[in-house]
Design a protein around this motif. Structure first.
Motif, PDB file in Angstrom:
ATOM      1  N   UNK A 176       0.840  -1.193   0.000  1.00 52.37           N
ATOM      2  CA  UNK A 176       0.000   0.000   0.000  1.00 52.37           C
ATOM      3  C   UNK A 176       0.882   1.252   0.000  1.00 52.37           C
ATOM      4  N   UNK A 177       0.265   2.377  -0.320  1.00 51.53           N
ATOM      5  CA  UNK A 177       0.983   3.649  -0.382  1.00 51.53           C
ATOM      6  C   UNK A 177       0.347   4.630   0.598  1.00 51.53           C
ATOM      7  N   UNK A 178       1.192   5.266   1.397  1.00 52.91           N
ATOM      8  CA  UNK A 178       0.761   6.348   2.282  1.00 52.91           C
ATOM      9  C   UNK A 178       1.774   7.479   2.157  1.00 52.91           C
ATOM     10  N   UNK A 179       1.308   8.640   1.718  1.00 52.96           N
ATOM     11  CA  UNK A 179       2.185   9.804   1.574  1.00 52.96           C
ATOM     12  C   UNK A 179       3.423   9.480   0.740  1.00 52.96           C
ATOM     13  N   UNK A 180       3.215   8.751  -0.358  1.00 51.78           N
ATOM     14  CA  UNK A 180       4.265   8.384  -1.314  1.00 51.78           C
ATOM     15  C   UNK A 180       5.286   7.403  -0.756  1.00 51.78           C
ATOM     16  N   UNK A 181       4.948   6.715   0.327  1.00 45.71           N
ATOM     17  CA  UNK A 181       5.818   5.697   0.911  1.00 45.71           C
ATOM     18  C   UNK A 181       5.107   4.354   0.839  1.00 45.71           C
TER      19      UNK A 181
END
Length: 326
Positions: free
Chosen positions: A125-130
């Motif tokens: 998954x992606x959160x804030x481009x991480x």
């Protein structure tokens, strides 16, 4: 909160008549989330009457719905019908939805029921481009606490050139954010070797140099000497569980950590102290710091994500910043 009754289609915190609000919120929040992992509905914040015992997360193009209390038959049927109908909606196609999973958290083992598609157990998954790899279906927690999103963003923004200590590291979300933000080094400490292994994988997913990251499977209270040798630290993150049998009890043991901070922290360093128990308030940390480490002063409380709004902010996650000034 609704009264606890076995009549009709309602139980405490679960009213079938409130489900249209649930689906309206999912629709609007899904549009905002896009492809990012996100809490879409947070009934536990008690902002929606009749829906206090249900949450919904968007995880790797999967809709993960959790019910925390035994629902009435009418509520459960209406919930399932509405969720299955979502899979035929234009929004579902636009968001490239894969599956819809209903977790019965009130039952032993919190079993998951797949309503649409197939359960993706280890999505990236992606959160804030991480990037983070999750583990869904094995435990109640899937490897990333979504209410800490803004805390991780803060660490990312503040870590450039710093030596960071991450206590109770779990799967190293703060560590990944710190390295992404340009930290020189992060030292992760957690008793769970398997959690740290997942943290190492999260760093690899983002192409990080693992020479800058330490993974210490230690009991913190027996390892202060080893932890100190890798300091002093410019930023210390403390994010403990409320209770961990045999190793940590919040109200008893948190102060044992706070009193160690002066010897670990640089002169102009910061501490991000977190607590997620509804039984203690922000003042617990403020008073504890004043008592155990008066060299550090309280600066601010980091906001929780808006999707985690709570009728009582002191019952939700508390993330407080303290600084040691020259």
């Amino acid at each position: 909160m609704a009264e606890d009754t076995m009549n009709g289609d309602s139980l405490a915190g679960l009213q079938a008549g409130a489900l249209p609000i649930f689906f309206e919120q999912i629709h609007s929040q899904l549009l905002l989330a896009g492809s990012e992992v996100r809490r879409l509905f947070h009934g536990r914040g008690r902002m929606f009457d009749g829906l206090e015992q249900i949450t919904c997360d968007w995880v790797g193009q999967q809709l993960m719905v959790s019910v925390f209390k035994q629902p009435s038959e009418g509520f459960l049927n209406n919930l399932k019908h509405g969720l299955i109908a979502m899979a035929d909606s234009p929004l579902w196609q636009k968001c490239q939805g894969r599956s819809i999973v209903l977790q019965h958290r009130y039952e032993k083992g919190a079993p998951s029921e797949v309503l649409v598609g197939e359960l993706q157990r280890n999505p990236i998954v992606v959160e804030s481009d991480i990037n983070y790899r999750l583990d869904i279906g094995q435990n109640q927690n899937f490897g990333l606490f979504l209410d800490m999103r803004l805390g991780r963003n803060w660490v990312k923004a503040q870590s450039k050139g710093k030596n960071v200590l991450n206590l109770f590291a779990y799967t190293c979300g703060f560590s990944v954010a710190a390295i992404e933000g340009g930290a020189d080094q992060v030292v992760n400490v957690d008793m769970s070797r398997s959690s740290l292994t997942k943290g190492r994988e999260n760093h690899k997913l983002n192409g990080h140099n693992l020479n800058q990251v330490k993974f210490l499977a230690y009991d913190i209270f027996r390892s202060w000497g080893k932890i100190s040798r890798m300091g002093p630290y410019d930023l210390i993150v403390i994010d403990p569980p409320s209770f961990q049998k045999g190793s940590f009890a919040l109200t008893k043991d948190y102060k044992r950590i706070l009193r160690r901070l002066p010897e670990l922290l640089n002169q102009d360093g910061d501490v991000l102290a977190c607590v997620n128990s509804p039984k203690v308030s922000s003042q617990f940390l403020i008073d504890g710091m004043q008592e155990e480490a008066p060299e550090l002063s309280y600066k601010e409380r980091i906001d929780n994500p808006p999707e985690f709004a709570d009728i009582n902010p002191e019952a939700s996650l508390k993330v407080l910043r303290f600084s040691r000034e020259k």
